[in-house]
Scaffold this active site. Sequence first.
Site: not given
Ligand code: UGA
Length: 445
Positions: A266, A259, A269
């Site tokens: 998180c 995507g 950063k």
């Molecule tokens: C992330 C980590 O997944 C958590 O384990 C961690 O605790 C957290 O950071 C933190 O450090 O506090 P988060 O930022 O809430 O969590 O979001 P994610 O669900 O990890 O998604 C991050 C980004 O990756 C989003 O923009 C999502 O759209 C993207 N993503 C995720 C993809 O483009 N492809 C995927 O397969 C999965």
Amino acid sequence: MNISIIGTGYVGLVTGVGLAAIGHKVTCVDIDSDKVAAINSGKSPIYEKGLEALLKKALKQKLFEATGDMKAAVEKSHVTFIAVPTPNKKDNSIDLSYIKEVSKQIGLALKEKHGYHVVAVKSTVVPKTTLETVLPLLQMHSNKSAGREFDLCMNPEFLREGVAVADFLQPDRIVIGVQNKKAEKVMREIYRPIQSPVISTSIESAEIIKQACNAFLATKISFINAVADVCENNGGNIDEVAAAMGLDKRIGTGFLMPGLGFGGSCLPKDLSIFMGVKGGNGYHYGLLKEVDNINRRQRKNFVKKIEQKLSTLEDKKIAVLGLSFKPDTDDMRHAPSIDVIDALIGRGAAVKAYDPAAIKNARLIFGDNIAYADSMYAAADQCDAMVILTDWKEFSGMNLSKMKQLLKKPVIIDGRNMFEPKKMLQLGFDYYSIGRTPTHPWYNA
Ligand code: UGA
């Protein structure tokens, strides 16, 4: 157990309410009196599924309160969690000013306190911060020695926004970095009601585990996005490729969704901070630099795709669906939508945007430079094309026939691969997505 938590941000509040939900008596501390008042009245300052209901329950059971008085909260508790922000500075190094200030304040409170205490760092920090920054401040201001009168622990969080409450109550694992068995026993006791493996490590390992996990997740996303690019240019289909790759247990299915790349507070950063942490022999983490480059390129290429399709962006009306960095949150920090929309309006397009939760935050970023719609259909009305930037479930359920009638031309450029190209072809859409062959109905007519 009686627990104090310093900071009522996303991590502090979810942790506090979660610990109350498993039976502890929790006091959350914040310097913002408006926030403290809101929390005590049962209102969560952040949008997080299930949080407000648990907060209300904990307040009713008298297991939870918020306060501005850190000293009193620390004195009456057995364990204090530090959950203050550790943002990155302009040069991408970590800003430890909040953590330093609260370490000092906790130290001063411990000075007056009788009995053993554990201080647990939950904020994400660079390796060695706990022992080289937090510990000396605690010792200096408490006039007590670690290992006897108090102990330090590093207890990283792995909470994903949108599902943070579930992640707290049913985590894959709990990591506690400690220096001795006494502190380990206290930390294990806190998490005893949660049925997940508890891994005890050194404090340094716990710090690194947190950042390595986020850096690895970011790497997986950029990896699959780079493969999607290969698919697009060589006739492959990224859905087929990712599904087959994920079935290899060594690779796993998670975080292989192609995507617009990763955003949020998180992953971007932590990636840039971890990149700056030196390895042995002056090694710099060059791999992560490329992960970051791919992530940035992903957004630029997407705008190019829109521009190519429309020939020019000048005076084009574009419906944007999705503004938050991912679904189920109103958070727009480092959201792909910011770069994409800036590029669209910078090249003369008019944007009409819709998001189920993030319009309020979007107004703070874009102001009157874009228009806001109160539904996806209102956004699409009379637009030259629709672009999808966030994979909200609501979008996958859209009435595509209605959408086709509302749009000036049936053009969708989908940054989250929400629809099947074959189905879009049948419905007559000119449909572009990531890592898959576009559909052009008139070629097949
Ligand atoms: C992330 C980590 O997944 C958590 O384990 C961690 O605790 C957290 O950071 C933190 O450090 O506090 P988060 O930022 O809430 O969590 O979001 P994610 O669900 O990890 O998604 C991050 C980004 O990756 C989003 O923009 C999502 O759209 C993207 N993503 C995720 C993809 O483009 N492809 C995927 O397969 C999965």
